[in-house]
Structures are given as structure tokens and as C-alpha cells.
Design a protein around this motif. Sequence first.
Motif, short mmCIF file in Angstrom:
data_model
loop_
_atom_site.label_atom_id
_atom_site.label_comp_id
_atom_site.label_asym_id
_atom_site.label_seq_id
_atom_site.Cartn_x
_atom_site.Cartn_y
_atom_site.Cartn_z
N GLU A 133 0.03 -1.31 -0.10
CA GLU A 133 -0.21 -0.14 0.16
C GLU A 133 0.92 1.26 -0.30
O GLU A 133 0.48 1.82 -0.57
N LEU A 136 2.47 1.85 -3.06
CA LEU A 136 1.38 2.06 -4.51
C LEU A 136 0.86 3.54 -4.28
O LEU A 136 1.02 4.12 -5.48
N ARG A 137 1.26 4.07 -3.13
CA ARG A 137 -0.09 5.19 -3.23
C ARG A 137 1.50 6.54 -3.24
O ARG A 137 1.37 7.61 -4.27
N GLU A 140 1.32 6.12 -6.87
CA GLU A 140 0.32 7.15 -7.06
C GLU A 140 0.05 8.43 -7.24
O GLU A 140 0.27 8.95 -8.40
N GLY A 148 -5.73 4.01 -7.82
CA GLY A 148 -6.80 3.04 -7.19
C GLY A 148 -6.54 2.44 -7.25
O GLY A 148 -7.12 1.47 -6.34
N VAL A 149 -5.31 1.38 -7.10
CA VAL A 149 -5.14 0.15 -7.35
C VAL A 149 -4.48 -0.06 -5.80
O VAL A 149 -3.94 0.66 -4.75
N SER A 150 -5.01 -1.20 -5.00
CA SER A 150 -4.83 -1.17 -3.63
C SER A 150 -3.58 -2.75 -3.63
O SER A 150 -3.48 -2.95 -4.03
N GLY A 151 -3.59 -2.15 -2.30
CA GLY A 151 -2.49 -3.00 -1.63
C GLY A 151 -2.99 -4.57 -2.34
O GLY A 151 -1.94 -5.56 -2.33
N GLU A 152 -4.59 -4.62 -1.50
CA GLU A 152 -4.41 -6.20 -1.17
C GLU A 152 -5.09 -6.77 -3.04
O GLU A 152 -4.33 -7.78 -3.56
N ASP A 153 -5.31 -5.93 -3.99
CA ASP A 153 -5.98 -5.60 -5.15
C ASP A 153 -4.36 -6.34 -6.14
O ASP A 153 -3.70 -6.83 -6.95
#
Length: 195
Positions: A133, A136-137, A140, A148-153
Motif C-alpha cells: 500500500e 502504491l500510494r 500514485e 486506485g490499485v490497492s495493496g490487496e489488489d
Amino acid sequence: MPAKKDPPLRSDAQRNRERILDVALTELTHCADTPLSVIAKKAGVGQGTFYRNFPNREALVLEIYRHEMQQVADSAAQLLESLAPDRALRAWMDRLAEFAMAKAGLAEAIRQVTGTPGGPAKPSPTPVAAAAELLLRANEEAGTVRPGVSGEDFLLTIAGLWQLTPRDDWQPRATRLFDLVMDGLRAGAPGPHGR
């Protein structure tokens, strides 16, 4: 009433503990049934020191897993300090692959200690998800990945990594997988890579 925290370990005690974990990772990856006395001897610590740190096999195996997972999680912030966000994310994927191979090598030892009724549960992958996360942030914000891609995704996307084994020629396969994932993350990014 808050839980009492353990006092920090002295530096020599911390070094002993880390040496035990390093040796145990190597030995248990090679053979899940390696006697604890062999691990203590190869780590250069006495039985008393060993058992003060790890009173049983379960405690040792779960701590190796937790320690390795935390090392991977901590490396995310370290990589962001020295690399551009997209390069940090890609380098972190390689670190995650090394963890996956260590976990695969330890799979039998982990199964032995978590598979018994009433035995301890395997630690959750929360630190790794939080690290994904964070990366990714940062990407982003830099415009290097689609929003909008989450760590879980992300973790679901790279699930194929967990199918590789240390006995395979895993590194080229992991590299191809991660390059493909990076291409997908860049598609639709507002920065120059996504256009």
C-alpha cells in the motif's frame, strides 16, 4: 490494562537472536526436521541462550516467518528513500520473491507447527500488505501507476509468485511476472509511462 511490552534486547542478545534466525532459516529450509541443537551449534550459541529466545520449535518457525515478513515490509520504506517510486516498487517485488522462496522452503516446517489442532496460527501477511500500500500510494502520487490499485489488489495480482518453488528456475519466471505486473500498473497512469 495495556499489555506489558518486553524490554528491548541488549545488542549482544539481539545479535544472538538474529544469528539464530539466519541459521534456522537456512537449516529449516534445507530440512524441516533439523534438530534445534544443530541450529544452536551452527549459530554459535549455547542451549540456554537458544531456549531463552525460542522455547520450542513452534516459536522458532513462526518467528522466522514473522521476521522475514517484517524485513520485506520494512524494506519498502527504505527503498523509497533511495529510489524513484516505480523503481522502489519493482525492487521491492524482487525482495518479496526472495521471501516467497524462503517461505516455500520453510513450508513443511510451517505446516508442521501450524497444522496441529490447538497449535499456533500462521501470522497474517498484514505488514506486507501495508508495505505494498505504501509503495502504491507513493507511485500514485508520482503518477507512475494507474490510480486506485490497492495493496490487496496488488497481492492478488502477483499470486502466481506463490506457485513457484525454490527448486524451479524461479528467478527468470518471477522477473517476467513482475515486469508484466509493472506494465499493467503503468497502463493508465497519468505520468509519461502510462500514456
